[in-house]
Each structure stands twice: as C-alpha cells, then as structure tokens.
Design an enzyme around this catalytic site. Structure first.
Site, short mmCIF file in Angstrom:
data_model
loop_
_atom_site.label_atom_id
_atom_site.label_comp_id
_atom_site.label_asym_id
_atom_site.label_seq_id
_atom_site.Cartn_x
_atom_site.Cartn_y
_atom_site.Cartn_z
N LYS B 76 0.94 -1.34 0.05
CA LYS B 76 -0.01 -0.14 -0.13
C LYS B 76 0.70 1.14 -0.03
O LYS B 76 2.15 1.41 0.91
CB LYS B 76 -0.78 0.02 1.17
CG LYS B 76 -1.85 1.16 1.42
CD LYS B 76 -2.98 0.73 2.49
CE LYS B 76 -3.74 2.06 2.52
NZ LYS B 76 -4.95 2.16 3.56
N SER B 151 -9.92 2.17 2.80
CA SER B 151 -8.81 2.80 1.96
C SER B 151 -7.92 2.16 1.02
O SER B 151 -7.50 2.52 0.06
CB SER B 151 -8.35 3.79 2.85
OG SER B 151 -7.54 3.39 3.65
N SER B 175 -10.40 -0.34 6.85
CA SER B 175 -9.69 -0.08 5.44
C SER B 175 -9.06 -1.11 5.04
O SER B 175 -8.45 -1.40 3.93
CB SER B 175 -8.66 1.07 5.42
OG SER B 175 -9.45 2.31 5.67
#
Lengths: 482, 494
Positions: B76, B151, B175
């Site tokens: 990420k 997210s 998330s």
C-alpha cells in the site's frame, strides 16, 4: 498611588542529553545547518517519536532539587501551530499533566541601596518536558529564509513559577538561582548565549495592597540577566505610566530591544493561537515509579542548601560566607578541595571568595581556568598557617603562582620570603634597632605608646620584612620591660 | 500459478519449478495488462522489482530462503519505501520519494519478499471507496463499474485480480476489512500495536494498524509472521514474544463459542448480505461452534466517536504537510501564510480537507470537552462492551460491511453514507482489537453480477492465531475464498 509589580517566570532550560528528546539525532550545538536533523527531526511522513530516558532523568533530578511532586503518570500533548521552524506543525509538550508539580526554591536577594539583602521562597508551579523548535535563518540565501532543524527536538524542561516576585531584583535573583541550580544538578549547561537557558517574564502591576492581579504582558526570550533587569524595569514603568495616564493594559507578548532598552508588543491576545492541545497518541503516558526516583536520587549531588548548612556547622562559616561559597557548584567544590588538601576552612573561604574570585573576575575566567588549583591554594595556606610566610608575603607568593612562576615553596625560596622565626636572630636585630634608635626608646619610656609601633616597624624593615611580626612584638616588649 | 497459495509458491520456488524472476514477471505482465484499467497501482518500477526478484533467486539458491523469499507482494502506498515514490494517494506527496523504509517494508525486505509496486488508496487513507485518491479511482475486479472499497482499494483490487501474490493494507476504521469484503478475499487487521507503525504515514495514530490482505487465512498467517513484531521506533509497538501465526491453523473448532452481537444484525444490514452471513454462521455450527447471542450496546456510537477522534488526530498529523520541507508547495504566494494556505488548498483533496476541518473544530478551545473528551469516554465504553462480550465467547462474528460493492460515484457526494460503510468495522479499531474479513459467499447485483460478501471475525486482544484458525477451518470446507473474478481481456490483447 503606590504600585506593586507582580512577576512570574517561565524558563526554558535545554537539557544536557547527547541525543534529542524523541530521536537519536545529536544535540551538539553549532553544527552545519541541518546536519543533525534525522528523519524524525525533519518530520518526514511516517516517523514516530520515542522518548529519551535521559531527558526524563533530568526532569526527575530537577523535581528532586526543588522538592517537588514528581508525577507518577504524566502525559505528552501536542501543541498545534504552524511555523516554518516547527516541522511537524505541532510541538510535543506536556499540558494538563506535567512531569514535575509544585515545588520551591529559596533565593537570596542582594542588598540594593538602603535595602538590606533578604531571602525569599519562590514557588514553582510546574515543570514539563518538551521539544525545542528549529531556527529560521535569514539572509543566508538572497531573498529567501532558510530553516535549520538541528535544534528541532532538543529536549527542554520548561520551569514555571507562581507570580511570586515583586521586583526586577527578585526576578533576576530567582533566574540566577535557577540558572545555578540546573547547572549544579548537571541537567543544563547554562550557556545563555547559545540559548540553553531562556527566560520569559510575565509582568503585571496593581495598586499596592490590592489582591487582584493586573493584566500581564509576557516578555519573551530574555537571554541575559542584565537584559532581564532592564526589560522588567522598563516594562513596569511603562505599565504604571499607561495606567496612570488612564490607559489599560492589553494582554500581549512583548520583545525586549537591548539597543533601545524598550519592550515592544509582538502580538496581542486576539492574535494568539488556539493551540488545540490533545494527548499525543504516538506516545504512551510517562510513568515514573518510586524506584525510578530512588535511582535518580542516588545520582544527585549534595544540593546547595544542604551544602550551605553543612559549611556552617562543619566549618563554622558564617551564613553569608556559606551562601557565597555555595552560589555555584564549582566554587563550592574548589573550596572543599582546598580544605580537603589540608587548608583551614576559614582562611580557605576568605581566599576563595577574596583573592581567587577577584582574579577570576578581573580576567573573566572560570574556576576551571584558574592557574592556581585548589591543591596549590591549600599548600599556600599551609605555609601561612605554619608561619613559614606572613600574610603579606603570601599575597606576593599568590601573585607569582597566578602568573605561573611555580609552586609555593619554590617561589618562597626564590623570592626569599621565608619568615624569620629564630629567636636568636630576632633578638640580634632588635638589639641593633634599639641601639640605633635610642631617642625612640626614650620616648617610649616617657610614655609614648606610638614609639613602640615605630620600633616594631624599624625591626621589620631591618629584617627586610621577613621577621615573624608576632615574635618581634614579643621580644621587643621583653627588652623594653613593657 | 496466479491463484496459488503462498505456501505453494514457496514450494515451487524451493523446487526450482519457477524462479522468483519468472514469478515476478508473470505478475508484472498481468499488471501491465490490467492495471491501466483497474488502476490498482500508483507506482511501478519493474527494474527495481526485478532486481529484488534476482536477489531472491540468489538467496533461494543459497538455501536460506524464508517462507516469503521471492514472493511478489504489493505494498500500500502508505508505507515509506526507500527510493520509491510514496504518495499516500495525495497530490501533496505526488513527487515524494521516501528516503527511508517503513518497518513493514524492512520486514518484507529481510524476508526476501519482492516489492511489486505501491498500490492505490484513498487520500491519506480517508475513504471507503478509493474514490478520494488523487491518482483516480480503482475498479472492483468483480464489476468494473463498482468500487473496491477503501481505503486499501488498490491492494484489494490487486489481490482480487491476481495482480500480486498478496498485499499489505492499513486499517483505521475498516480499510483492510471492508475492501476485503467488497473484493472477496481475506484481510486481517491485527491488535493495535502488533505491527509497527514506523514509516507508515499516519492518518489517526491511535487507530491505524497495518495488516495482510491475501487469498486465504493461511496466506494472511504467513504474512503476519513477517509483519508483526516489536519495533522500538514505535512507542505504541508492543514488546511481545514473536509468534508463529500458522501454529493453530489446523485446530478443530469443536466447542468454539461464537458471539453474535444482536446490534450487528439489527441495523443497517442489507438482506443480500445478511443471507450469506447467516449461512456462514450455520457452517460454523456444523464445524462444532456454539452460537451465543451477545450485545455491544455502545456500538451505535462508534461512527460518531470515530468521526471525532480520527479527524482530531488527522488534523494534527497532517499539519506537517505545509510546503516547507517536502511535498507540494504552491508555485506562487505572497507571504508565509499565503504559502501555507495555497499549498494545502492545492495539495489536499476535499475529503482530507473536510476531516482536517472537523478535527480542528473538535480540538478547539471551548469544544474540546464536548467532543474530543466525550468521544474518548465513549471509546472506553465501547472497549468495555467487547471486554464483557469476550467473557462469554471466543470470537465475535457478523457482517464486515453493510452491503456489497457499490457503484462508483454512488456515495462519493454523500460523506455520511460513505461513513456508514464502516458501521461494523470501526468499533474494532476504537477498542484496538483484531478483526478479519473472510469471503462468505456472493450476492447477485441488480445487473446479475456476483458480488462478494465478507464475514467479519473479531477476536480478543492478541488472538490473531485463533482467528486465523477459525477462518482457515471455514476455508477448508468452503471455496468462497478461492473464487476469482473473470477479468475481461484488456483492450488490444489477443
């Protein structure tokens, strides 16, 4: 109307740790800009603070030194504001729960004019740990401002007093006392030029005899005692004049300009930030146990108050002398070393506070730079005590020692200052003097006491100052049948 | 091969059936083919990636491979990785090249894993659809018209579309779990403090926690073995003995006490979601689990509490993006204040600004007690609810998200609807507990497409190994987790 000034101090003391309060970057002063700014110092995305235990030890030491409550649990909070030298956009400080709570220091306010010296207790409200900001550098690059983050994250202990001081002299006495204390316990180098010890002074005035505090103005960042004195005096006058002229005081932050000797408002309360304090979620609450305190207590030096009392009882010094000798740790240490090396305490105290201090002051030297060590001073005092030299001769010897002409005995020999204490030799000198000054002898016998002193003087002169004055007196009295 | 488990891939690498370079190239080829459409990755650097793969092959040949040596992992874009552009999904950091490695990145490097690229995400991890990313939305591999969740939407799409062997995510309010649910794979948010946050760009420090996003519970366990562990650079990192998260995978579930919070089945749940969840719970019963009704009375307060605390922390955490030292700086400004205002106005997107404003407001003098302090008090009550619940059960189960993946744009202009996406996940972050999402079936969309549904498993503190066991056993008797979307052939391909 008679006015009273009310003063409280907030002092930022830079703690003597090798690394920063929340990172491993070095704290050494004066490095090239941004060479001591690690990823934490410059607040890169993703970095986190880790508390430096040494900074905590310093805070505990201070708490112990001012006999304060040391919080078993204190909390780091974020003080949010934007400034280019504040890399995270917040300063990690302590807000609601500081590490050190209420304590006190006793100050000696020196005599001024017809006001005698006095002691006063100044209460400490709190002391908290926080990080320093960086510095803005103007003019290094044409048309731009630079940021040096070497200082960002340097550990500070902010020490806050109650509004207990009532004159510039008291404020300065407190600041000096605190300055000495933080050096005494080894938590701050005390270097005011480098910003290691910076004072913010809150000043307000009120009609004498009233309780309600006036509106205060805060004089920021005073880095010399002289400026502090001037700034408070100016600010006090300004506030009184403003009020007497029918004006009001607005709460404000002011700066002192040493060139004009005036204070000038920097920002008013309306412009003040809402710092939006909240507990820093990146740091756990700081927990200090009794064991931590005991451990730090064991590392503490004897404190000035305790040492002063000890000097009075152990050495029979006056309170004034004991206070003077404990005004700084190095002075006290020098005195103790002198005594430990065999000197008598009272003459040692007199010489340390007299000749040594005078020389150091005149040459603007610190004790560490003294050419005469405590051991050397002790050997000089021993020669006075054992009658090898007179007090007068000792002054000459000291001068020579200060100038690096050698050790005590060598100087005494070289200068021929050894006192004559041989009774036979002194009798021979006095016989000569009596023979040569028959008129004086007659005068003495006729009742003129002064003639005796004149004869002593003659004898000392004949011995080239080397005769032991006490012996000369004694022998002369005997010979004159006095 | 793209569907193989991490264990299988490691065996293939060890047996020299394939090299890490070949495996990595396979994924890079898929990324090159599909990423232009799906937009799962923000940054790719084939040379750097392949160099790591080569090094992994050397290590494997030398015989000191770990379980993840040579395995291509998507990271990420919230983790700083030295030499990599690390944007956090924001224009503010569009050109920020991290000069240091996050702890998580270091851990994968030490394990010899290959960094396949940096995945797309909602800006500063603020969002539940990946639509707040400055680098554009991410398409849900099950239905390109839908969002992958957020997210960690890029990592989610990459795992689901088999554009990586596994990925990392972070979870502040859901998330990891919500995108895992919407994209149909297994994701774990560990207990707060188990994975170091050092080098992970902060959104809300007291809630942020990194975790694995992978094709199975077993894969998540292997990822956890690399990611978890004490790090002295994070003061909130817990100094515990290293665990083997695979150790309990094969334990039977006989006697497992599953708590079912009545609040999770009362409110907000879409019937299409409810059905697969109930079936999954039935499956657990078949596996020997005992069902116990529990209550989490304060769970309805999770969202309001979260939207006070997370923005408060975020407003402060994001203050460092001021245009002074790095990141976006406005090209023209008149003075310092103007530079701050323009740089931040240009550098941050609307959702980030909204949260900075909320956070600044709730921390302001005069509001602090009513909002921030009150929220902290309720946060403790929420944690106590779980404490009580875990006296009666071993794990808690319920839906991960209120519904399946929604259409792109559907909730983008309605922040409150978007915030409700995290209805079931947020309480877990507030309590600091570990939570997982496990594929539990599909619901069929109005246009006839199968959309994954995730079962949430919440464990007690440090119970990750048990949760992975609970998920793994379910995955031994179901194949929801093994199903992958059929991707349309990218344009221009044969």
């Amino acid at each position: 109307m008679e006015w009273e000034v009310v003063i409280g101090l907030e002092t930022h003391t830079q703690l003597r740790t090798n690394t920063k309060i929340f990172s491993g970057a070095s704290t050494t002063y004066g490095a090239e800009p941004n060479t001591q700014a690690c990823e934490v110092s410059i607040a890169l995305p993703g970095v986190l603070p880790v508390l430096n235990k040494e900074a905590v030890n310093c805070a505990i030491k201070f708490g112990l030194a001012v006999n304060a409550e040391i919080a078993p649990r204190s909390v780091f909070a974020r003080k949010n504001y934007f400034y280019p030298d504040l890399p995270k956009g917040y300063q990690i400080s302590q807000y609601e729960l500081p590490v050190v709570g209420k304590g006190a220091v006793t100050i000696q306010v020196p005599a001024v004019g017809k006001n005698a010296a006095y002691e006063k207790v100044i209460n400490i409200t709190r002391a908290h740990l926080e990080e320093d900001a960086g510095k803005s550098v103007h003019g290094a690059v044409e048309g731009m401002s630079g940021i040096d983050l070497n200082r960002a994250g340097t550990p500070l202990l902010e020490i806050v007093t109650e509004p207990d001081m009532r004159s510039a002299a008291e404020a300065v006495a407190y600041a000096k006392k605190l300055h000495e204390l933080v050096q005494w316990i080894g938590i701050c180098d005390g270097n005011m030029q480098e910003g290691s010890f910076r004072c913010d002074v809150n000043v307000s005035v009120r009609p004498k005899g009233t309780e309600k505090l006036g509106t205060r103005r805060e004089i920021k960042n005073l880095n010399s005692f002289k400026f502090m004195q001037q700034a408070i005096e100016y600010e006090t006058r300004w506030q009184i004049e403003t009020l007497e002229d029918g004006g009001t005081i607005q709460q404000a932050t002011v700066l002192f300009n040493p060139d004009t000797g005036e204070t000038r408002a920097m920002r008013s309360k309306e412009e003040a930030n809402d710092y939006r304090y909240f507990p820093d979620p990146d740091l756990l609450p700081l927990e200090i146990t009794e064991a931590d305190k005991t451990r730090v207590q064991a590392q503490m030096p004897e404190l000035p108050e305790a040492m002063k009392l000890r000097f009075e009882t152990q050495f029979g010094l006056t309170s004034y002398d004991a206070a003077s000798l404990t005004a700084s740790r190095e002075l006290a240490q020098y005195f103790v070393e002198t005594v430990d090396a065999g000197a008598e305490a009272k003459p040692a105290a007199n010489w340390v506070m007299g000749a040594i201090s005078a020389k150091l002051n005149a040459e603007e030297k610190s004790l560490a730079e003294s050419p005469v060590s405590s051991v050397s001073l002790a050997s000089l005092l021993k020669r006075i005590a054992d009658n090898t030299i007179s007090n007068n001769a000792a002054k000459q010897v000291f001068e020579a020692m200060w100038n690096g002409e050698g050790e005590v005995d060598a100087i005494i020999d070289a200068k021929g200052l050894k006192q004559v204490s041989d009774t036979g030799a002194i009798e021979a000198i006095i016989d000569e003097v009596l023979a040569a000054n028959a008129a004086m002898v007659e005068e003495f016998k006729a009742g003129k006491e002064k003639a005796f002193n004149a004869l002593v003087g003659q004898a000392m002169k004949a011995s080239k100052g080397k005769a032991n004055p006490a012996q000369v007196n004694e022998v002369l009295k005997k010979k004159l049948g006095a | 091969m793209i569907n193989s488990s991490l264990k299988t891939l490691a065996q293939m690498l060890a047996n020299k059936e394939i090299s890490s370079v070949e495996l990595t190239q396979t994924f890079l080829n898929r990324i090159d083919a599909y990423n232009p459409e799906i937009n799962a990755y923000i940054s790719l650097d084939h040379d750097r990636t392949l160099a790591q793969a080569k090094a992994a092959d050397v290590r494997i040949a030398a015989g000191n491979a770990t379980a993840l040596t040579g395995i291509p992992i998507a990271q990420k874009d919230i983790f700083c990785a030295q030499g990599w552009k690390t944007t956090c999904g924001s224009k503010m950091l569009e050109n920020f090249i991290a000069p240091y490695d996050a702890h998580v990145i270091t851990q994968f490097d030490h394990a010899g894993a290959v960094n396949l690229g940096k995945t797309n995400m909602d800006e500063f991890a603020m969002g539940s659809s990946n639509e707040t990313s400055y680098f554009g939305g991410v398409k849900n591999p099950w239905d390109f018209s839908r969002v992958p969740g957020g997210s960690s939407g890029g990592s989610a799409a990459a795992v689901a579309a088999r554009l990586c062997a596994a990925a990392t995510g972070t979870d502040t309010g859901g998330s990891i779990r919500q995108p895992a649910s919407l994209c149909g794979f297994t994701g774990l948010k560990p207990t707060y403090g188990v994975v170091s946050r050092y080098g992970m760009i902060a959104f809300a420090s007291s809630l942020d926690q990194a975790g694995p996003m992978a094709k199975s519970a077993e894969d998540c366990a292997l990822m956890m073995n690399v990611m978890a562990g004490f790090d002295e650079r994070d003061s909130t990192s817990l100094n515990r003995e290293k665990e083997d998260y695979t150790r309990d995978l094969n334990k039977p579930l006989q006697g497992l006490r599953v708590g079912l919070p009545k609040e999770f089945f009362d409110i907000g749940i879409d019937p299409s979601t409810k059905d697969p969840i109930e079936k999954a719970i039935q499956k657990y019963q078949e596996l020997g689990a005992e069902l116990i009704e529990i209550s989490l009375p304060h769970s309805s307060l999770s969202i309001p509490v979260y939207y006070v605390l997370a923005p408060a922390e975020a407003s402060s955490n994001l203050s460092r993006y001021d245009g002074v030292r790095y990141g976006h700086r406005a090209s023209e400004y008149t003075d310092l204040m103007d530079m701050y205002c323009k740089s931040r106005a240009e550098g941050f997107g609307a959702e980030v600004k909204r949260r900075i404003l909320i956070g600044t407001y709730v921390l302001s003098a005069g509001y602090y007690d009513a909002y921030y302090l009150k929220a902290q008090q309720i946060r403790r009550l929420i944690a106590q609810d779980f404490e009580e619940a875990f006296k009666k059960c071993d794990v808690i189960m319920g839906p991960t998200a209120p519904s399946t993946a929604f259409k792109a744009g559907q909730k983008a202009d309605d922040p409150v609807a978007m915030y409700l996406e995290d209805l079931y996940t947020i309480a877990v972050n507030l309590a600091g507990l570990p939570g997982m999402s496990v594929p539990a079936g599909f619901a069929t969309s109005a246009d006839g497409k199968p959309l994954p549904v995730g079962l949430q498993i919440i464990g007690n503190y440090f119970d990750e190994a048990r949760m992975l066991n609970v998920a793994h056993q379910y995955q031994q008797v179901t194949d929801w987790h093994a199903q992958a979307p059929t991707l349309d052939k990218p344009e221009g391909s044969a």
